[in-house]
Scaffold this motif. Structure first.
Motif, mmCIF file in Angstrom:
data_model
loop_
_atom_site.group_PDB
_atom_site.id
_atom_site.type_symbol
_atom_site.label_atom_id
_atom_site.label_comp_id
_atom_site.label_asym_id
_atom_site.label_seq_id
_atom_site.Cartn_x
_atom_site.Cartn_y
_atom_site.Cartn_z
ATOM 1 N N ARG A 69 -4.572 50.809 33.053
ATOM 2 C CA ARG A 69 -5.464 49.674 33.015
ATOM 3 C C ARG A 69 -6.557 49.229 34.336
ATOM 4 N NH1 ARG A 69 -0.641 48.304 30.815
ATOM 5 N NH2 ARG A 69 0.465 47.537 32.533
ATOM 6 N N LEU A 70 -5.158 50.021 35.665
ATOM 7 C CA LEU A 70 -6.985 50.228 36.910
ATOM 8 C C LEU A 70 -7.942 50.720 36.180
ATOM 9 C CD1 LEU A 70 -6.390 49.963 40.047
ATOM 10 C CD2 LEU A 70 -5.206 51.873 40.020
ATOM 11 N N MET A 71 -8.555 52.117 36.261
ATOM 12 C CA MET A 71 -8.813 53.046 35.487
ATOM 13 C C MET A 71 -9.987 52.200 34.376
ATOM 14 S SD MET A 71 -7.968 56.524 34.190
ATOM 15 C CE MET A 71 -6.083 57.326 34.492
ATOM 16 N N GLY A 75 -14.147 50.372 35.545
ATOM 17 C CA GLY A 75 -15.555 50.536 34.526
ATOM 18 C C GLY A 75 -15.524 51.763 33.908
ATOM 19 N N LEU A 76 -14.435 52.687 34.128
ATOM 20 C CA LEU A 76 -14.912 53.973 34.019
ATOM 21 C C LEU A 76 -15.523 54.638 32.863
ATOM 22 C CD1 LEU A 76 -11.601 55.878 36.575
ATOM 23 C CD2 LEU A 76 -13.778 54.698 37.267
ATOM 24 N N GLY A 77 -16.309 55.414 32.834
ATOM 25 C CA GLY A 77 -15.884 55.723 31.033
ATOM 26 C C GLY A 77 -15.086 57.230 30.976
ATOM 27 N N SER A 78 -15.213 57.267 31.830
ATOM 28 C CA SER A 78 -13.863 59.149 31.296
ATOM 29 C C SER A 78 -12.834 59.316 32.612
ATOM 30 C CB SER A 78 -15.143 59.897 31.531
ATOM 31 O OG SER A 78 -13.864 60.936 30.931
ATOM 32 N N ILE A 451 -3.711 50.032 45.444
ATOM 33 C CA ILE A 451 -4.194 49.069 45.902
ATOM 34 C C ILE A 451 -5.758 49.273 45.930
ATOM 35 C CG2 ILE A 451 -5.347 47.498 48.009
ATOM 36 C CD1 ILE A 451 -1.870 47.562 49.372
ATOM 37 N N PRO A 452 -6.885 49.144 45.223
ATOM 38 C CA PRO A 452 -8.374 49.470 45.368
ATOM 39 C C PRO A 452 -8.907 49.425 46.651
ATOM 40 C CG PRO A 452 -7.943 48.268 43.375
ATOM 41 C CD PRO A 452 -6.410 47.914 44.316
ATOM 42 N N LYS A 453 -9.266 50.223 47.320
ATOM 43 C CA LYS A 453 -10.225 50.428 48.411
ATOM 44 C C LYS A 453 -11.684 49.718 47.630
ATOM 45 C CE LYS A 453 -7.531 55.015 49.246
ATOM 46 N NZ LYS A 453 -7.370 56.242 49.846
ATOM 47 N N ASP A 454 -12.125 49.566 48.816
ATOM 48 C CA ASP A 454 -13.302 49.300 49.008
ATOM 49 C C ASP A 454 -14.535 50.207 48.029
ATOM 50 O OD1 ASP A 454 -13.013 46.929 50.416
ATOM 51 O OD2 ASP A 454 -14.173 47.153 52.419
ATOM 52 N N SER A 455 -14.229 51.275 48.481
ATOM 53 C CA SER A 455 -15.129 52.680 47.756
ATOM 54 C C SER A 455 -14.581 52.697 46.491
ATOM 55 C CB SER A 455 -14.366 53.880 47.783
ATOM 56 O OG SER A 455 -12.896 53.903 47.950
ATOM 57 N N ALA A 460 -16.810 51.318 41.068
ATOM 58 C CA ALA A 460 -16.834 49.867 40.240
ATOM 59 C C ALA A 460 -18.714 49.119 39.964
ATOM 60 C CB ALA A 460 -15.980 48.685 40.356
ATOM 61 N N GLY A 461 -19.202 48.405 40.905
ATOM 62 C CA GLY A 461 -20.224 47.822 41.043
ATOM 63 C C GLY A 461 -21.331 48.919 40.786
ATOM 64 N N ILE A 462 -21.209 50.121 41.070
ATOM 65 C CA ILE A 462 -22.407 51.235 40.822
ATOM 66 C C ILE A 462 -22.252 51.457 39.080
ATOM 67 C CG2 ILE A 462 -23.292 53.767 41.624
ATOM 68 C CD1 ILE A 462 -22.283 53.125 43.883
ATOM 69 N N ILE A 463 -21.542 51.821 39.098
ATOM 70 C CA ILE A 463 -20.810 52.106 37.130
ATOM 71 C C ILE A 463 -21.183 50.919 36.676
ATOM 72 C CG2 ILE A 463 -19.229 52.216 35.303
ATOM 73 C CD1 ILE A 463 -17.567 53.510 37.813
ATOM 74 N N GLY A 464 -20.817 49.842 36.548
ATOM 75 C CA GLY A 464 -21.383 48.632 35.593
ATOM 76 C C GLY A 464 -23.373 48.054 35.753
ATOM 77 N N ARG A 465 -23.749 48.722 36.448
ATOM 78 C CA ARG A 465 -25.264 48.670 36.131
ATOM 79 C C ARG A 465 -25.727 50.033 35.172
ATOM 80 N NH1 ARG A 465 -27.946 46.573 39.974
ATOM 81 N NH2 ARG A 465 -26.804 44.827 41.586
ATOM 82 N N VAL A 466 -24.626 50.681 34.721
ATOM 83 C CA VAL A 466 -25.035 52.132 33.393
ATOM 84 C C VAL A 466 -25.429 51.327 32.311
ATOM 85 C CG1 VAL A 466 -24.648 54.223 32.709
ATOM 86 C CG2 VAL A 466 -24.305 54.028 35.586
ATOM 87 N N PRO A 467 -26.645 51.588 31.292
ATOM 88 C CA PRO A 467 -26.492 51.289 30.115
ATOM 89 C C PRO A 467 -24.541 51.915 29.250
ATOM 90 C CG PRO A 467 -28.172 52.640 30.652
ATOM 91 C CD PRO A 467 -27.536 52.657 31.886
ATOM 92 N N ALA A 468 -24.391 51.427 28.586
ATOM 93 C CA ALA A 468 -23.387 51.323 27.678
ATOM 94 C C ALA A 468 -23.466 52.729 27.412
ATOM 95 C CB ALA A 468 -22.253 50.041 27.647
ATOM 96 N N GLY A 469 -22.236 53.345 26.847
ATOM 97 C CA GLY A 469 -22.269 54.344 25.877
ATOM 98 C C GLY A 469 -22.485 55.488 26.878
#
Ligand code: FCB
Length: 470
Positions: A69-71, A75-78, A451-455, A460-469
């Protein structure tokens, strides 16, 4: 520097994170699991910093759904994970249904969360019982590995599409069998070379098997480096760098991609009678076509052929551990200091090494399959701040700079299809025990709180910008 938030990552570029069974699962003797070589090695006094063991690790075996659930929240794709041979076939005997069920549930959870399972069959944890029969120095272990691969495929092949045979065979052969700093802790150069060849063979046998069974994507992960001569005008240093490049990079890449060991490597190890280990047909087996090459890269290696003079400043001493393969001589291997910052591992932060490596591979090997950076990351001495968060600014900077280097490599023509940060969670860092934290998520080893670190938030912010799929 390319901003990884703004960069137009290729369609389907996979962002993931990686772990390994022995480093996170714990439950080392539960539900039928028996000793792996890392369980046994950790009991050897002085082998692992602080006397730490993988017995409990980060208790992922019991917390797996929560970790998935954390992953998903990140927003991890893999998710790149490994299966434990000693859990799937304890003592390399019959299949342990409970052990396989754990991985089956993990795969289901991942698929439900929309995360691609990226499975590695061997991330260094050989059943101790197999080691007692000679381990990787014994050619028969390659056939045993193929049978283990078949057992995992029987259980998961209907859902897992991406299969990696080995993680960093360099470490599990040369460092485990000759360097002595990893399990099984042997210091036998000939056994190490036998392990190297037998792991290649095991990779080829398992690749054939998985291919016959219709696995969609099959590959291997290598840790590759740029061997940098300490003094590029000194022929002694140049030759030391060539030797390191031969034994750390080309002795792995070339059997796999070109069905041959490099001539200079064969010459360098002639005194150990390496060629007597090779049987007709081995190289064809080893060079079975693969669909991707995983590249793990953390830092370059700066090499000198001269013994380091007494009183050498700290920047030029070899890192205390891991040292190096005995074929180079640890006193001749300097961890790089080019005035750049270092991580808590004493590893130089040099993202341009990542770019150079990824670009160079495609230029040097025209038949190179698509690349995935299957590990890259950094250890720092994190602290939990008063606000309860972990403001790991150095890891954020490391991550951004390395993603930027990957983007530059892509722009220069490298066929890189994905990036997996090492690691999802703080974990058992092999001979360093729990002393080094690589996670983008902090684990409190007392309470097992995550505890998710700032990294992690940055990623997650960077991944959020990737087109889905994918
Ligand atoms: C790699 C290993 C991985 C982890 C990182 C820091 O060599 O594959 O398990 O220990 O280094």
């Amino acid at each position: 520097m390319i901003d990884p938030n703004e960069y137009r990552w290729p369609e389907g570029f996979l962002f993931g994170s990686a772990t390994a069974a022995a480093q996170i699962e714990g439950a080392a003797h539960e539900d039928g699991k028996e000793d792996s070589i890392w369980d046994a090695y950790a009991r050897v006094p002085g082998a692992v910093a602080g006397g730490d063991t993988p017995e409990v690790a980060v208790d992922h075996y019991h917390r797996m759904p929560e970790d998935v659930r954390l992953m998903q929240r990140l927003g991890l794709g893999s998710y790149r994970f490994s299966t434990s041979w000693a859990r799937v076939k304890p003592g390399d005997r019959e299949v342990n249904r409970k052990g396989l069920d754990f991985y089956s549930r993990l795969v289901d959870e991942l698929l439900d969360a929309g995360i691609l399972p990226w499975l590695t069959l061997y991330h260094w944890d050989l059943p101790q019982a197999v080691e007692e029969r000679g381990g990787w120095a014994n050619r028969d272990t390659a056939a045993r590995f193929r049978d283990y691969a078949a057992a995992v495929h029987d259980a998961l092949g209907d859902r897992v599409t991406h299969w990696t045979t080995f993680n960093e065979p360099l470490c599990s052969s040369l460092i485990g069998y000759a360097g002595g700093e990893h399990a099984p802790g042997r210091r036998e150069p000939r056994a190490a070379l036998a392990a190297l060849h037998h792991q290649h063979l095991a990779h080829g046998l398992a690749t054939d098997l998985l291919r016959e069974r219709g696995a969609e994507r099959i590959g291997i992960t290598l840790n590759l480096t740029n061997a940098v001569p300490n003094d590029p005008s000194d022929p002694v240093d140049l030759d030391a760098a060539r030797r390191l490049d031969a034994i750390w990079n080309r002795a792995f890449l070339e059997p796999l991609l070109l069905a041959a060991y490099p001539d200079d490597f064969l010459e360098d190890v002639r005194e150990h009678d390496f060629e007597s280990l090779l049987r007709p047909g081995d190289l064809d087996t080893i060079a079975a076509p693969i669909d991707f090459l995983g590249v793990n890269h953390y830092h370059d290696d700066n090499v000198s052929g001269h013994p380091l003079p007494p009183g050498t400043p700290p920047g030029l001493r070899p890192a205390p551990r891991p040292t190096s393969s005995p074929f180079v001589g640890s006193e001749h291997l300097t961890f790089p200091r080019r005035g750049l910052p270092v991580t808590a591992m004493d590893w130089e932060v040099n993202p341009d090494g990542m770019r150079t490596l990824l670009v160079r591979l495609g230029r040097e090997y025209p038949n190179l399959p698509p690349l995935y950076v299957t590990e890259n990351g950094s250890a720092y001495d994190d602290v939990v701040a008063e606000d309860g968060a972990v403001h790991d600014a150095e890891r954020v900077a490391y991550l951004r700079a390395h993603l930027s280097a990957v983007a530059e490599a892509i722009d220069e023509g490298a066929d890189v299809r994905g990036y997996f940060v090492w690691s999802l969670l703080d974990n058992f860092e092999w001979a360093w025990g729990y002393a080094k934290r690589f996670g983008i998520v902090r684990v409190d080893y007392e309470t097992q709180e995550r505890i998710p670190k700032d990294s992690a938030l940055e990623y997650a912010g960077i991944i959020g910008r990737v087109p889905a799929g994918t």
